[in-house]
Every structure is written in C-alpha cells, then in structure tokens.
Scaffold this motif. Structure first.
Motif, short mmCIF file in Angstrom:
data_model
loop_
_atom_site.label_atom_id
_atom_site.label_comp_id
_atom_site.label_asym_id
_atom_site.label_seq_id
_atom_site.Cartn_x
_atom_site.Cartn_y
_atom_site.Cartn_z
N GLN A 321 152.08 85.51 46.75
CA GLN A 321 151.76 84.36 47.57
C GLN A 321 150.45 83.68 47.18
OE1 GLN A 321 151.90 85.81 51.62
NE2 GLN A 321 153.97 86.64 51.37
N GLN A 322 149.48 84.46 46.66
CA GLN A 322 148.16 83.88 46.39
C GLN A 322 147.67 84.09 44.96
OE1 GLN A 322 145.31 84.37 49.70
NE2 GLN A 322 146.93 85.53 50.73
N GLY A 323 148.40 84.88 44.17
CA GLY A 323 148.08 85.00 42.76
C GLY A 323 147.24 86.21 42.42
N PRO A 324 147.20 86.58 41.13
CA PRO A 324 146.46 87.78 40.70
C PRO A 324 144.96 87.68 40.93
CG PRO A 324 147.29 86.53 38.81
CD PRO A 324 147.93 85.96 40.02
N ALA A 325 144.39 86.47 40.82
CA ALA A 325 142.94 86.33 41.03
C ALA A 325 142.55 86.70 42.45
CB ALA A 325 142.50 84.90 40.71
N GLU A 326 143.38 86.34 43.41
CA GLU A 326 143.09 86.67 44.80
C GLU A 326 143.21 88.17 45.05
OE1 GLU A 326 142.19 86.46 48.87
OE2 GLU A 326 141.76 85.15 47.15
N LEU A 327 144.20 88.81 44.43
CA LEU A 327 144.33 90.26 44.59
C LEU A 327 143.13 90.97 43.97
CD1 LEU A 327 145.86 92.74 45.49
CD2 LEU A 327 147.25 92.60 43.41
N ARG A 328 142.69 90.51 42.81
CA ARG A 328 141.48 91.09 42.20
C ARG A 328 140.28 90.91 43.13
NH1 ARG A 328 143.29 88.47 37.51
NH2 ARG A 328 141.72 86.84 37.79
N ARG A 329 140.15 89.71 43.69
CA ARG A 329 139.00 89.44 44.56
C ARG A 329 139.01 90.34 45.78
NH1 ARG A 329 137.43 87.30 49.02
NH2 ARG A 329 139.57 86.89 49.69
N ARG A 330 140.18 90.49 46.40
CA ARG A 330 140.26 91.31 47.61
C ARG A 330 139.94 92.77 47.34
NH1 ARG A 330 145.04 89.56 51.78
NH2 ARG A 330 144.77 87.30 51.69
N LEU A 331 140.46 93.30 46.24
CA LEU A 331 140.19 94.70 45.93
C LEU A 331 138.72 94.91 45.57
CD1 LEU A 331 143.42 95.57 43.92
CD2 LEU A 331 142.71 96.57 46.10
N LYS A 332 138.14 93.99 44.81
CA LYS A 332 136.72 94.10 44.47
C LYS A 332 135.84 93.97 45.71
CE LYS A 332 137.12 92.51 39.67
NZ LYS A 332 136.78 91.43 38.71
N THR A 333 136.20 93.03 46.61
CA THR A 333 135.44 92.86 47.84
C THR A 333 135.52 94.10 48.71
OG1 THR A 333 135.82 90.47 47.83
CG2 THR A 333 135.21 91.47 49.92
N ALA A 334 136.72 94.70 48.80
CA ALA A 334 136.88 95.92 49.59
C ALA A 334 136.04 97.05 49.02
CB ALA A 334 138.35 96.32 49.63
N ALA A 335 135.99 97.17 47.69
CA ALA A 335 135.18 98.21 47.05
C ALA A 335 133.69 97.98 47.31
CB ALA A 335 135.46 98.25 45.56
N GLU A 336 133.25 96.72 47.24
CA GLU A 336 131.83 96.40 47.49
C GLU A 336 131.46 96.66 48.94
OE1 GLU A 336 131.73 92.37 46.27
OE2 GLU A 336 131.74 92.82 44.12
N GLN A 337 132.35 96.34 49.88
CA GLN A 337 132.07 96.59 51.29
C GLN A 337 131.95 98.08 51.56
OE1 GLN A 337 135.32 94.57 53.21
NE2 GLN A 337 134.26 92.60 53.28
N THR A 338 132.82 98.86 50.94
CA THR A 338 132.74 100.31 51.10
C THR A 338 131.44 100.85 50.53
OG1 THR A 338 135.14 100.52 51.01
CG2 THR A 338 133.86 102.50 50.53
N GLN A 339 131.04 100.33 49.39
CA GLN A 339 129.78 100.76 48.78
C GLN A 339 128.60 100.42 49.67
OE1 GLN A 339 129.38 102.55 45.99
NE2 GLN A 339 127.18 102.61 46.39
N ARG A 340 128.62 99.25 50.31
CA ARG A 340 127.51 98.85 51.20
C ARG A 340 127.47 99.75 52.44
NH1 ARG A 340 128.87 93.49 49.51
NH2 ARG A 340 130.28 93.21 51.28
N LYS A 341 128.65 100.11 52.98
CA LYS A 341 128.69 101.02 54.13
C LYS A 341 128.06 102.37 53.77
CE LYS A 341 132.90 99.17 56.28
NZ LYS A 341 134.32 99.47 56.64
N ILE A 342 128.39 102.87 52.59
CA ILE A 342 127.83 104.17 52.18
C ILE A 342 126.31 104.05 52.00
CG2 ILE A 342 127.79 105.85 50.30
CD1 ILE A 342 130.77 105.23 49.86
N ALA A 343 125.87 102.94 51.43
CA ALA A 343 124.43 102.74 51.22
C ALA A 343 123.69 102.68 52.55
CB ALA A 343 124.20 101.46 50.42
N ARG A 344 124.30 102.02 53.56
CA ARG A 344 123.64 101.94 54.87
C ARG A 344 123.54 103.32 55.52
NH1 ARG A 344 126.66 97.03 55.40
NH2 ARG A 344 128.27 98.13 56.59
N ARG A 345 124.62 104.12 55.37
CA ARG A 345 124.57 105.47 55.95
C ARG A 345 123.51 106.32 55.29
NH1 ARG A 345 131.13 106.27 55.75
NH2 ARG A 345 131.65 104.86 57.50
N LEU A 346 123.40 106.20 53.97
CA LEU A 346 122.38 106.99 53.26
C LEU A 346 120.98 106.53 53.63
CD1 LEU A 346 124.02 107.21 49.71
CD2 LEU A 346 123.85 109.01 51.43
N ALA A 347 120.82 105.22 53.90
CA ALA A 347 119.50 104.69 54.26
C ALA A 347 119.10 105.15 55.66
CB ALA A 347 119.51 103.16 54.16
#
Length: 347
Positions: A321-347
């Motif tokens: 429905q939205q193309g490969p670029a959008e799927l790449r963006r969503r997966l990368k964004t999800a990975a970055e959000q998870t990384q930020r959550k872990i960083a906040r917990r460690l902080a």
C-alpha cells in the motif's frame, strides 16, 4: 601491456555472455534458468540449485556460491587463466591481447544420488525443487497465476531469492494431496537440507486463504539459509510473507527470519541464532502481543539479548500500500524508538 586480470576487470566482467560460455562446456540452460553445478567445479550437486544470470551464476543450494564469468571459464570449462580471459573476450566480440587456442572441458555430473530412507525429510526436497522449476518455467496457467499473485503482493524478487515454487501440472513429484495443486510453495532450507515446506493457495484474506504445512517436514524458522555469517542482529517477524516483504524493502541489507506463527516463538532457540541479538517485530494482534511477552521472559531466563520493535503491523500491507521506502522507514523508526527507551532506562 595490460595484465589478463586488469583486462578482464576493465572490459569483460559485466559482459552478458554467460549462456554462450556455458554452451562451450555443453551446458544447456533451461527456461527455468536453474542448472546443476558440474563435477569439475569446486562443488557439485545432483539437483538444479544454481540460477543463471547473464553475467554470473548464483548457487542457492548447499554451496551458497556466486560464480562470475572467470570462475566458470576456469573451473567449469577447465581453462588456464589467460585462456579463460581470451575465451570470454571472443564470446563478447572484444579483441583481447591473447588468442584463444585452448580446449574447453565438457561438463559432467554425478549420475546417482545417495539412497534415502523413507523417514528422511529430504525426500520432500525433490518436490520443492520441482515446484521451483515449474514456477520459473512459467509454462502453465497455474504458474502464471502464482506469479501474478506474488507481483500483486510486491514479492517477485524475493520469490527467486527464497526459492518459491508452484505445484502445477508439470511437477512430476508426488504431491501430498490434491489440495496442494496450484499452491505456491515456501521451502525452508538450511545448508541444502529441507527443514519445512508450506503451501499457500491464491485466495485473498477472508476468502478461504489457506496455508498448509507439509506433514513430515517439521516446523522451523524461515530464512535461516539467508543469514549472513557473524553476530549481527537478526530481525524476527511472523511468517514467510513478512520475511519476503522485509527482504524486498532492504534487499538483503539486514538479516531477517520468520517464526511460523506467533505461538511458535520457541523456534527462536534454534542453534543458528545462538549468540545473535534478536529484534522481535510481530503482528499487533493479541496472539502477537502474547508471543512477544513470552519471548521476552524466555530471553531473560536464558540470558539472550532481545529487543521488541513496536508499531509496524502487517509488513506486506505496508509494502503493497505504501511502498518499500515506507516499510524501511517504519522498521528503522521502531528500532530507533526502542534504542531511545533503553537509553532512558539506563540513564
């Protein structure tokens, strides 16, 4: 004077003459483009596992190798280095500093495969290979329908990469039952061994669509044979279609495997995944959320690094429905959000 290697790299390595080069060794390429690797190469097999491109050959079987024109001329045709370059140049109608005056060795193959027992799950490997050949031959209405279905789902390139097939009327291997006729087949390979085989009919969602597992081949993680060596993170999704969708979006830039349904998260204990961080991104339904929580507790108990990526949903729907670029963006964004959550917990 230019060296043979320099001449090859500068003028010949991308010459589209692989078919002509194979013909020199007596190898005829069928419509499916799948051939066996001959005995006189570094590796040989007894079933078609190598796909012929215009400039190279990729072996999707046991050897998992890529052969360029020079590899084929030297190791398949039995030519010394300079004569191999000269032959490729002659086939490409390019004048080389060296004349070809060698003799091409004709390819030969192992004539008899080892006997298998009735309990060996590799008995079904013949069926999987025949279905793969039938799909790429495109000689029947069933094969054309399968290709049309996969194109509509945005999965035609990944279908080749993961060796999908179709059980049409040309497949001579014994089908499991009549219901498998016309189904797209999804084999799960691991170092040339067939671990599982699934079939899917071509009906859309909510219209009787069915996915069957071939009894006797077991249940396994999908995509193990495509994992790159090393300890890089592995994205874990749900089902074969999601694996193909992620591959279409990233073209092999990330490692991805699929569990055969949310309840089968225990398949993550497979030895091929040992020592590799897991990034789990399952469907957003109740079964997916339950599986994620169970997998998270399992990872803590066994000391496995596991992260959960949220908010992506059905990967194939996003791809279509939205193309490969959008799927790449969503997966990368999800990975970055998870990384930020872990960083906040460690902080």
């Amino acid at each position: 004077m230019t060296s043979p290697l320099g001449f090859y790299q500068a003028q010949l390595k991308d010459a589209p003459v692989m078919y002509e080069l194979l013909a020199q060794a007596g190898i005829e390429v069928p419509r499916s483009r799948m051939i066996c690797v001959p005995l006189n190469a570094d590796y040989h097999d007894t079933k078609p596992s190598a796909y012929v491109y215009d400039t190279h050959i990729t072996d999707y079987g046991d050897s998992d190798c890529r052969y360029d024109l020079l590899d084929v001329a030297q190791h398949w045709c039995g030519l010394p280095f300079t004569q191999a370059v000269a032959l490729i140049a002659r086939l490409a109608s390019i004048t080389a500093p060296w004349e070809f005056d060698g003799t091409v060795r004709q390819a030969c193959y192992q004539r008899q495969s080892p006997r298998k027992t009735a309990a060996d799950p590799n008995d079904y490997a013949t069926l999987a290979m025949r279905c793969e050949e039938a799909f790429w031959a495109q000689a029947t209405c069933a094969a054309e329908a399968a290709a049309t279905y996969l194109i509509g789902r945005g999965l035609i390139a990944s279908a080749l990469h993961y060796r999908l097939g179709v059980l049409d009327s040309t497949v001579t291997a014994q089908p499991p039952s009549s219901t498998w006729r016309g189904m797209i087949t999804f084999p799960t390979w691991d170092h040339g061994r067939l671990l599982a085989l699934k079939g899917r009919n071509l009906l859309p969602k909510d219209s009787g669509r069915e996915l069957r597992n071939l009894k006797g081949t077991g249940t396994s993680v999908y995509g193990l044979d495509q994992l790159r060596p090393g300890t890089t993170p592995v994205l874990v999704v749900e089902g074969e279609t999601d694996v193909l969708s992620v591959w279409e979006a990233f073209k092999g830039e990330i490692d991805v495997v699929g569990i055969p349904g949310a309840p089968h998260w225990r398949c993550l204990a497979h030895p091929a995944l040992d020592g590799r961080p897991l990034q789990v991104c399952l469907d957003l339904d109740e079964a997916g959320r339950t599986a994620v929580e169970q997998a998270r507790r399992w990872a803590v108990d066994v000391g496995r690094p596991l992260r959960v990526l949220d908010g992506v949903g059905d990967k194939n729907d996003v791809l279509v429905q939205q193309g490969p670029a959008e799927l790449r963006r969503r997966l990368k964004t999800a990975a970055e959000q998870t990384q930020r959550k872990i960083a906040r917990r460690l902080a």
